[in-house]
Design an enzyme around this catalytic site. Sequence first.
Site, short mmCIF file in Angstrom:
data_model
loop_
_atom_site.label_atom_id
_atom_site.label_comp_id
_atom_site.label_asym_id
_atom_site.label_seq_id
_atom_site.Cartn_x
_atom_site.Cartn_y
_atom_site.Cartn_z
N LYS A 85 -11.95 51.92 -49.70
CA LYS A 85 -12.74 51.56 -50.87
C LYS A 85 -11.87 51.07 -52.02
O LYS A 85 -10.67 51.26 -52.05
CB LYS A 85 -13.62 52.74 -51.29
CG LYS A 85 -14.75 52.97 -50.27
CD LYS A 85 -15.76 53.98 -50.73
CE LYS A 85 -16.91 54.05 -49.71
NZ LYS A 85 -17.89 55.09 -50.05
N ARG B 207 -15.40 60.16 -43.29
CA ARG B 207 -15.92 58.94 -42.65
C ARG B 207 -14.86 57.86 -42.78
O ARG B 207 -14.46 57.51 -43.90
CB ARG B 207 -17.23 58.54 -43.35
CG ARG B 207 -17.90 57.30 -42.80
CD ARG B 207 -19.19 57.04 -43.57
NE ARG B 207 -19.92 55.88 -43.09
CZ ARG B 207 -19.70 54.62 -43.47
NH1 ARG B 207 -18.73 54.38 -44.38
NH2 ARG B 207 -20.40 53.62 -42.99
#
Length: 257
Positions: free
Chosen positions: A201, A236
């Site tokens: 991210k 994740r």
Amino acid sequence: MGILNATPDSFSDGGKHYALHHALEAAKNMERAGVFMLDIGGESTRPGAEPVDASTELDRVRPVIHVLKDAGILLSVDTMKPEVAAEALKAGAHLINDVTGLRNPEMVRVCADAGAAACIMHMQGEPRTMQQNPVYTDVVAEVHSYLRGQAARARADGVPSVLLDPGIGFGKTREHNLALLRAVRALAQGDAPVLIAASRKRLIDYLADVPDAADRDPGSLAIHLHAARQGAALVRAHAAGEHVQALRVQAALMAES
């Protein structure tokens, strides 16, 4: 939780798993590496992403579920749509990963009727606009309160079990994300397991100057190892095999003699 994006516009893997045979090859590699669960997505939720219709999303995820349902690995489907969730569960998925945090009562009903677990994520706004101006008075208190409240309501309405995800990068600034990551232990002390999903991210770019998302696996590992030490039950990840290896080594180092 290994990420399997069955989309042509994933923010970090460029849609390389969009073709079914590529998705299945990636899934088999993650299974061999010891990944606990696969999270299959048919709609991008990156900042600024445009929505797709339910039919398109189902056409992307259902073939993957059909092939993998007997592979001996848990299957999660990353969707915001109750109709997609219902069909995915019928096809053989085990868990619904809802980035809208079960705001839609119909999503709660779908999970409850199927006896399926759900991941409740916090997101301020929606994917197209969530990063434009996220504002909180106390991000940790507000996000944790929301997640625990949604979990209680979901259980009361018949959802058998839930995961809580603070939603790193979903309507949060760099400082909001850092505050939530520093507070994983507090969230994990509740009665629901915690999922942390920071893989590749933009936060990693902000912290370590890594503009290309595909180059952010080292930063992803650093965040996820921290989360595991703080009590997160699942992380994740795109580089799922590498995460399994790192988590096993960390667990051995932390084991009491």
